[in-house]
Design an enzyme around this catalytic site. Structure first.
Site, PDB file in Angstrom:
ATOM      1  N   ASP A  67       0.813  -1.223   0.000  1.00  0.00           N
ATOM      2  CA  ASP A  67       0.000   0.000   0.000  1.00  0.00           C
ATOM      3  C   ASP A  67       0.845   1.272   0.000  1.00  0.00           C
ATOM      4  O   ASP A  67       2.063   1.223   0.178  1.00  0.00           O
ATOM      5  CB  ASP A  67      -0.989  -0.012   1.186  1.00  0.00           C
ATOM      6  CG  ASP A  67      -0.341  -0.472   2.492  1.00  0.00           C
ATOM      7  OD1 ASP A  67       0.896  -0.504   2.578  1.00  0.00           O
ATOM      8  OD2 ASP A  67      -1.093  -0.794   3.430  1.00  0.00           O
ATOM      9  N   ASN A 136      -7.599  -3.976  14.623  1.00  0.00           N
ATOM     10  CA  ASN A 136      -8.988  -4.226  14.234  1.00  0.00           C
ATOM     11  C   ASN A 136      -9.097  -5.334  13.175  1.00  0.00           C
ATOM     12  O   ASN A 136     -10.157  -5.542  12.605  1.00  0.00           O
ATOM     13  CB  ASN A 136      -9.633  -2.936  13.709  1.00  0.00           C
ATOM     14  CG  ASN A 136      -8.963  -2.430  12.425  1.00  0.00           C
ATOM     15  OD1 ASN A 136      -8.008  -3.018  11.931  1.00  0.00           O
ATOM     16  ND2 ASN A 136      -9.475  -1.336  11.894  1.00  0.00           N
ATOM     17  N   HIS A 138      -7.453  -5.444  10.314  1.00  0.00           N
ATOM     18  CA  HIS A 138      -7.243  -5.050   8.917  1.00  0.00           C
ATOM     19  C   HIS A 138      -5.972  -5.690   8.361  1.00  0.00           C
ATOM     20  O   HIS A 138      -5.078  -6.094   9.105  1.00  0.00           O
ATOM     21  CB  HIS A 138      -7.266  -3.528   8.738  1.00  0.00           C
ATOM     22  CG  HIS A 138      -6.065  -2.796   9.234  1.00  0.00           C
ATOM     23  ND1 HIS A 138      -6.102  -1.456   9.558  1.00  0.00           N
ATOM     24  CD2 HIS A 138      -4.791  -3.184   9.478  1.00  0.00           C
ATOM     25  CE1 HIS A 138      -4.894  -1.078   9.955  1.00  0.00           C
ATOM     26  NE2 HIS A 138      -4.095  -2.103   9.917  1.00  0.00           N
ATOM     27  N   GLU A 143      -9.671  -2.283   5.492  1.00  0.00           N
ATOM     28  CA  GLU A 143     -10.247  -2.112   6.820  1.00  0.00           C
ATOM     29  C   GLU A 143     -11.472  -3.013   6.956  1.00  0.00           C
ATOM     30  O   GLU A 143     -11.945  -3.585   5.969  1.00  0.00           O
ATOM     31  CB  GLU A 143     -10.648  -0.633   7.025  1.00  0.00           C
ATOM     32  CG  GLU A 143      -9.492   0.357   6.973  1.00  0.00           C
ATOM     33  CD  GLU A 143      -8.610   0.346   8.231  1.00  0.00           C
ATOM     34  OE1 GLU A 143      -8.861  -0.456   9.147  1.00  0.00           O
ATOM     35  OE2 GLU A 143      -7.647   1.139   8.260  1.00  0.00           O
TER      36      GLU A 143
HETATM   37  P1  PGA Z   1       2.119  -2.239  12.722  1.00  0.00           P
HETATM   38  O1  PGA Z   1       0.929  -2.091  11.692  1.00  0.00           O
HETATM   39  O2  PGA Z   1       3.064  -3.227  12.113  1.00  0.00           O
HETATM   40  O3  PGA Z   1       2.727  -0.874  12.816  1.00  0.00           O
HETATM   41  O4  PGA Z   1       1.534  -2.739  14.003  1.00  0.00           O
HETATM   42  C1  PGA Z   1       0.379  -3.239  11.123  1.00  0.00           C
HETATM   43  C2  PGA Z   1      -0.917  -2.891  10.430  1.00  0.00           C
HETATM   44  O5  PGA Z   1      -1.614  -1.966  10.878  1.00  0.00           O
HETATM   45  O6  PGA Z   1      -1.262  -3.566   9.437  1.00  0.00           O
END
Ligand code: PGA
Length: 256
Positions: A67, A136, A138, A143
């Site tokens: 992304d 959450n 995602h 999301e």
């Molecule tokens: P993080 O993010 O590795 O900073 O915990 C992961 C995500 O939100 O997909």
């Protein structure tokens, strides 16, 4: 699905890097899917070490990132292109031309999303995709509520994500409101996926992803449908799993 619980962040990072290195050693022109965020940083440090100290050759590898923010150029220090250059690409012998991050500055964003899908197909598809997971559930910027069949497209960021990001920007109007993300369908087309998680804050998301029902409300649960998914977590992130998962070596991932 293979679930591996390790004692530390260092161990999950080392295992993820070893699995990626194994794919690259078996297929020097492998296509590797990469992620940003705090979780994969240890994996990237270990890949850099494998390159510098153990001769891991990444010169033939092609990468696709999950992304990118819409509206941030690659030289913005909050862009995911910048993150990847700084934390991995600048330290290994990959050809920068073979590193792909969605273009958040494209004039025709929709077309550029289609082109991203076409580029993945033209490269032969992704051999192994590294994934993090949101609290959450995602996956990339898919999301809760994202279609489980979705392809690369623009997503509106959750208000929570926008607020979280505020601290990185001087002006409110500079904070990205949209992102380009590979879709869940795109991720599922990868020949193998590694989902990495550490910290207790991810325990609930990991428990639903591994032991809960598949649902678009927790997009990461779709990995249950993947024939070659390896979930690698540290003990705090695995603390809400109810079944026993043996700490055994990951199976060999053979790209086809
Ligand atoms: P993080 O993010 O590795 O900073 O915990 C992961 C995500 O939100 O997909």
């Amino acid at each position: 699905m293979e679930v591996i619980i390790k004692d530390s962040y260092e161990e999950i990072s080392a295992l993820a890097a070893r699995m990626i290195a194994q794919v690259v050693r078996g297929k020097p022109n492998a296509v590797v899917g990469l992620a940003t965020g705090s979780t994969p940083l240890g994996t990237y440090q270990e890949l850099i070490r494998l390159h510098k100290e153990e001769g891991l050759d990444l010169s033939g590898v092609t990468t696709f990132n999950l992304d990118e923010y819409v509206g941030l150029p690659g030289d913005h220090d909050q862009s995911y292109r910048w993150f990847m250059n700084k934390n991995l690409f600048n330290h290994i012998n990959i050809d920068p031309a073979n590193t792909h991050v969605p273009n958040g500055m494209a004039d025709d964003i929709e077309r550029s999303c289609e082109e991203y899908e076409e580029a993945i197909t033209a490269a032969g598809g992704i051999d192994i995709q590294l994934l993090g997971i949101g609290e959450n559930g995602h996956s990339a910027f898919n999301e809760p509520g994202s279609s489980l069949g979705s392809r690369t497209r623009v997503k509106t960021l959750d208000e929570e994500t926008i607020t979280d990001n505020a601290r990185f920007f001087e002006n409110m109007e500079d904070i990205p409101r949209y992102a380009i993300t590979m879709g869940i369908g795109t991720i599922m087309d990868s020949r193998a996926v590694i989902l990495l998680a550490n910290k207790e804050s991810k325990a609930e998301a990991i428990s639903i992803t591994v032991e809960g029902p598949i649902t678009a409300m927790v997009p990461a649960t779709i990995v249950q449908m993947h024939p070659k998914a390896t979930i690698i977590v540290d003990r705090p992130a695995g603390s809400k799993l109810t079944r026993e998962y043996p700490d055994r070596p990951a199976r060999i991932v053979n790209p086809t």
